[in-house]
Design an enzyme around this catalytic site. Structure first.
Site, mmCIF file in Angstrom:
data_model
loop_
_atom_site.group_PDB
_atom_site.id
_atom_site.type_symbol
_atom_site.label_atom_id
_atom_site.label_comp_id
_atom_site.label_asym_id
_atom_site.label_seq_id
_atom_site.Cartn_x
_atom_site.Cartn_y
_atom_site.Cartn_z
ATOM 1 N N THR A 20 -10.013 -1.247 0.132
ATOM 2 C CA THR A 20 -9.916 -2.151 1.281
ATOM 3 C C THR A 20 -9.161 -1.545 2.471
ATOM 4 O OG1 THR A 20 -7.965 -3.172 0.306
ATOM 5 C CG2 THR A 20 -10.077 -4.202 -0.178
ATOM 6 N N THR A 121 6.644 -2.325 -11.089
ATOM 7 C CA THR A 121 6.759 -1.327 -10.015
ATOM 8 C C THR A 121 6.476 -1.960 -8.647
ATOM 9 O OG1 THR A 121 4.435 -0.690 -10.305
ATOM 10 C CG2 THR A 121 6.085 0.585 -11.542
ATOM 11 N N ASN A 123 6.999 -2.697 -4.590
ATOM 12 C CA ASN A 123 7.666 -2.067 -3.448
ATOM 13 C C ASN A 123 8.764 -3.027 -2.977
ATOM 14 O OD1 ASN A 123 6.402 -4.056 -1.798
ATOM 15 N ND2 ASN A 123 4.621 -2.741 -1.461
ATOM 16 N N GLU A 126 7.559 -6.591 -2.139
ATOM 17 C CA GLU A 126 7.162 -7.357 -3.322
ATOM 18 C C GLU A 126 8.372 -7.788 -4.145
ATOM 19 O OE1 GLU A 126 2.821 -5.100 -3.559
ATOM 20 O OE2 GLU A 126 4.565 -4.270 -4.594
ATOM 21 N N ASP A 200 3.445 11.462 7.022
ATOM 22 C CA ASP A 200 3.048 10.610 8.143
ATOM 23 C C ASP A 200 1.559 10.265 8.103
ATOM 24 O OD1 ASP A 200 3.110 9.148 10.457
ATOM 25 O OD2 ASP A 200 2.866 10.882 11.776
ATOM 26 N N ASP A 208 -1.040 2.624 -7.297
ATOM 27 C CA ASP A 208 -1.761 2.713 -8.572
ATOM 28 C C ASP A 208 -1.420 4.024 -9.278
ATOM 29 O OD1 ASP A 208 -3.876 0.406 -7.996
ATOM 30 O OD2 ASP A 208 -3.780 1.672 -6.232
#
Length: 285
Positions: A20, A121, A123, A126, A200, A208
């Site tokens: 996506t 896991t 971030n 989250e 960058d 994943d």
């Protein structure tokens, strides 16, 4: 995971033409009935005994609830099963967080999924969503990881954050925490910080890749989160550096690489995934 020696039975939560990160995508989202049907097939053949379950991107709440039922059933079959959950919900861009899955997935992750997970896991964004608490400092992050431990998982890794890295602005911080209860009931917590060079570009699939490699390296180093994270993050760096180098060549001088050019160079990085040269060290906190 297959390259690292794991036998994998894959169930696609979505079947899309492409990820996506592109401007357009077409395809189907698997619902809970379809997931249940696939699991029933495995069960009928009595091949539903697993050591690990790994879940990532999901768009459907009933599907996610069904995952919880399946994990609980698999854990009855094998009490040592480890469930690794990447609670894919959103991320921060220019300091602003936003969700890229339906908002009603959050309570399912928070109330049902995380409590049955062994390794998560998220971030930073989250982790904040799951605990309802913002992270401004490393101390906040450690407290948020403790809150996540209290919800169930023994291992929590915040895979990326916008915290200030001691090495400077060109580095990205990941934090890990492993809580173990010893036979006598005492708890020991190992905490680490990993600083890796920023690349960058916007990549899709890094989460994943991180979750899969963390599963593999925690399997090989069960009581050493430091080494598992060093191998995971070092392999990530090898893959990202190879990807950006190749993307820039394809895009040509002065042009910004597009989504297709930034597809992770996984196959080309096979040796680095199998045996990563440690180029990123973790600090024990």
């Amino acid at each position: 995971l297959q390259v690292l020696g794991f036998e994998v039975d894959t169930v696609n939560s979505v079947q899309f033409s492409n990820h996506t990160g592109y401007a357009h995508w077409k395809g189907q989202v698997l619902n809970s009935d379809e997931l249940h049907e696939l699991y029933e097939g495995l069960k009928l053949n009595k091949v539903n005994r697993y050591d690990y379950v790994l879940t990532g991107y999901t768009r459907d709440t009933s599907f996610l609830a069904m995952v919880v039922d399946i994990v609980q059933e698999l854990k009855q079959q094998n009490p040592n099963l480890v469930y690794v959950c990447d609670p894919v919900m959103g991320d921060k861009w220019n300091g602003e967080g936003s969700m890229y899955v339906p908002k009603d997935l959050l309570p399912v992750y928070r109330d049902k999924v995380v409590p049955v997970a062994d390794i998560i896991t998220p971030n930073q964004f989250e982790a904040e969503l799951l605990t309802g608490r913002k992270i401004y400092t490393e101390k906040d992050a450690l407290e948020v990881m403790d809150m996540l431990h209290a919800m169930g998982p023994e291992t929590v890794v915040i895979t990326s954050s916008d915290l200030q890295a001691p090495l400077g602005n060109d580095y990205l911080i990941a934090l890990g925490s492993h809580r173990k209860t010893k036979a006598d009931g005492t708890r020991i917590t190992q905490r680490i910080r990993v600083e890796s060079p920023k690349v960058d570009a916007v990549f899709v699939g890094t989460g994943d890749l991180f979750a899969a490699m963390l599963l593999a390296w925690t399997h090989k180093h069960p009581n050493n989160l430091k080494v598992a994270c060093e191998k995971t993050v070092s392999a990530m760096q090898h893959v990202l550096q190879r990807t950006i180098k190749s993307a820039k060549v394809q895009a040509g001088e002065g042009n910004k690489p597009n989504s297709a050019q930034l597809e992770l160079r996984m196959v080309q990085s096979k040796k680095d995934i199998e045996n990563p040269e440690i180029i990123v060290k973790a600090t024990v906190l």
